[in-house]
Write an enzyme that holds these catalytic residues in place. Structure first.
Site, PDB file in Angstrom:
ATOM      1  N   ARG A  53      -9.197 176.164  33.935  1.00  0.00           N
ATOM      2  CA  ARG A  53      -9.908 177.035  35.039  1.00  0.00           C
ATOM      3  C   ARG A  53     -10.794 175.697  36.040  1.00  0.00           C
ATOM      4  NH1 ARG A  53      -9.093 180.580  31.465  1.00  0.00           N
ATOM      5  NH2 ARG A  53      -9.837 178.777  30.007  1.00  0.00           N
ATOM      6  N   THR A  54     -11.727 174.943  35.325  1.00  0.00           N
ATOM      7  CA  THR A  54     -12.554 174.125  36.122  1.00  0.00           C
ATOM      8  C   THR A  54     -11.761 173.255  36.996  1.00  0.00           C
ATOM      9  OG1 THR A  54     -14.145 174.543  34.224  1.00  0.00           O
ATOM     10  CG2 THR A  54     -14.283 172.768  35.945  1.00  0.00           C
ATOM     11  N   LYS A  82      -5.788 151.663  28.702  1.00  0.00           N
ATOM     12  CA  LYS A  82      -5.853 150.095  28.539  1.00  0.00           C
ATOM     13  C   LYS A  82      -7.293 149.538  28.197  1.00  0.00           C
ATOM     14  CE  LYS A  82      -2.396 149.994  32.509  1.00  0.00           C
ATOM     15  NZ  LYS A  82      -2.307 149.369  33.974  1.00  0.00           N
ATOM     16  N   ARG A 103     -15.132 165.408  34.522  1.00  0.00           N
ATOM     17  CA  ARG A 103     -15.214 166.006  33.024  1.00  0.00           C
ATOM     18  C   ARG A 103     -15.063 164.822  31.991  1.00  0.00           C
ATOM     19  NH1 ARG A 103     -13.021 171.405  30.770  1.00  0.00           N
ATOM     20  NH2 ARG A 103     -14.613 172.248  31.928  1.00  0.00           N
ATOM     21  N   HIS A 131     -22.761 172.275  31.780  1.00  0.00           N
ATOM     22  CA  HIS A 131     -21.711 172.384  32.439  1.00  0.00           C
ATOM     23  C   HIS A 131     -22.237 173.135  33.805  1.00  0.00           C
ATOM     24  CE1 HIS A 131     -17.903 173.595  33.979  1.00  0.00           C
ATOM     25  NE2 HIS A 131     -17.252 174.012  32.797  1.00  0.00           N
TER      26      HIS A 131
HETATM   27  C1  NCD Z   1     -15.821 175.438  28.891  1.00  0.00           C
HETATM   28  C2  NCD Z   1     -16.294 174.333  28.827  1.00  0.00           C
HETATM   29  O1  NCD Z   1     -15.246 173.325  28.951  1.00  0.00           O
HETATM   30  O2  NCD Z   1     -16.981 173.831  28.270  1.00  0.00           O
HETATM   31  N1  NCD Z   1     -14.531 175.815  29.711  1.00  0.00           N
HETATM   32  C3  NCD Z   1     -14.789 176.102  31.020  1.00  0.00           C
HETATM   33  O3  NCD Z   1     -15.144 175.326  31.548  1.00  0.00           O
HETATM   34  N2  NCD Z   1     -14.750 177.672  31.417  1.00  0.00           N
HETATM   35  C4  NCD Z   1     -15.964 176.541  27.825  1.00  0.00           C
HETATM   36  C5  NCD Z   1     -15.041 176.251  26.375  1.00  0.00           C
HETATM   37  O4  NCD Z   1     -14.287 175.445  26.355  1.00  0.00           O
HETATM   38  O5  NCD Z   1     -15.428 176.994  25.624  1.00  0.00           O
END
Ligand code: NCD
Length: 305
Positions: A53-54, A82, A103, A131
């Site tokens: 999703r993100t 590398k 991320r 997040h």
């Molecule tokens: C979350 C995350 O990556 O922290 N996912 C997201 O971005 N919606 C939650 C998760 O992974 O449980």
């Protein structure tokens, strides 16, 4: 907001957050009419951890604004393999784009990226800490359902130790006058750093082991999965697996207006039978995620006032 990094909810005032949410609501018109306000702008998307999703919603947001996206969703295909360090990667990649979304599994990686980047950095989730854009979409979801976040009784259930969405959401909710209830197995309680933050701000909260002790009083229940990949000892995970679950019997006596949210991915913590009830809002959240990310990119790049 122009040119700001976005790596912690704690760095932003309620006024700024409300402004992002208001801008997000306006993005609904743009989705329908189309726009090219981000024409000639490039977003760098650096995902060092899995994401559905993100990652896709940041890309979709940038494309819907008329911009372009470069990057990777699998760090194995990058020069990390590398042995390149993050600082060097950011120094180079910042030449190719106007804004970077990152991320990363390591705590502090987002800060390190920001310190070394001449272009704005947005965190798409960093280690177990935060997040922040998830918190924005969570707030927007609550606002859309209830209009006002103030006065609500909110439960946050699950892996509060390793989960990062629950921390950013708690920081965000601390800006409002709502009741906070943390519900988790004892070994996955909300960590001290977050609780100290609330204590310093004189914000009350309650802690529960069993969701049944509080669920019928809640307006919102935010459910999260156990973060299996973050457990140092896999046997500890196995002991906790399946230790909480929301199903039709759990929500039998909830308030009429009660809603269930989840950042997703969902594993076994919400039974599929709940999906078709009026309480389930977790498949609406990704839509609001698109709106808040469109808003955030536009504000940070100065594409709109
Ligand atoms: C979350 C995350 O990556 O922290 N996912 C997201 O971005 N919606 C939650 C998760 O992974 O449980």
């Amino acid at each position: 907001m122009k040119n700001s990094h976005f790596i912690s909810i704690k760095n932003f005032s309620k006024k700024q957050i409300e402004y992002i949410l208001k801008t997000a609501e306006k993005m609904e018109d743009i989705i329908h009419s189309g726009t090219d306000i981000a024409k000639n702008k490039i977003l760098g998307s650096l995902f060092y951890e899995p994401s559905t999703r993100t990652q896709m919603s940041f890309s979709s947001a940038m494309y819907r604004l008329g911009g372009n996206v470069i990057g990777f969703s699998d760090p194995k295909t990058s020069s990390k393999t590398k042995g390149e360090n993050l600082t060097d990667t950011i120094r180079c990649v910042s030449n190719y784009c106007d804004i970077i979304v990152i991320r990363h599994p390591l705590e502090g990686a987002d800060m390190l990226a920001a310190e070394n980047s001449p272009v704005p950095i947005i965190s798409a989730g960093c280690g177990t800490k935060e997040h922040p854009t998830q918190a924005l979409l969570d707030l927007l979801t609550i606002k859309k359902e209830y209009k006002d976040i103030n006065g609500l009784n909110i439960g946050i259930l699950g892996d509060l130790k390793y989960g990062r969405t629950v921390k950013s959401l708690t920081y965000a909710l601390s800006l409002y006058d709502c009741d906070l209830n943390f519900i988790s197995p004892p070994s996955l309680k909300m960590n001290k750093e977050v609780l100290n933050y609330l204590n310093e701000k004189n914000i009350q909260y309650k802690e529960f082991k069993d969701v049944m002790d509080v669920i019928n009083d809640l307006d919102v229940l935010y459910v999260t999965r156990i973060q299996k990949e973050r457990f140092p000892d896999p046997t500890e995970y196995l002991k906790l697996k399946g230790s909480y679950k929301i199903d039709l019997s759990t929500i039998k006596n909830v308030k009429e207006s009660f809603i269930i949210m989840h950042p997703l991915p969902r594993l076994d913590e919400i039974a599929y039978e709940v999906d078709n009830t009026k309480h389930a809002k977790y498949f609406k959240q990704p839509y609001y995620g698109l709106l808040v990310r469109m808003a955030l990119i536009s504000l940070i790049l100065g594409l709109i006032e």
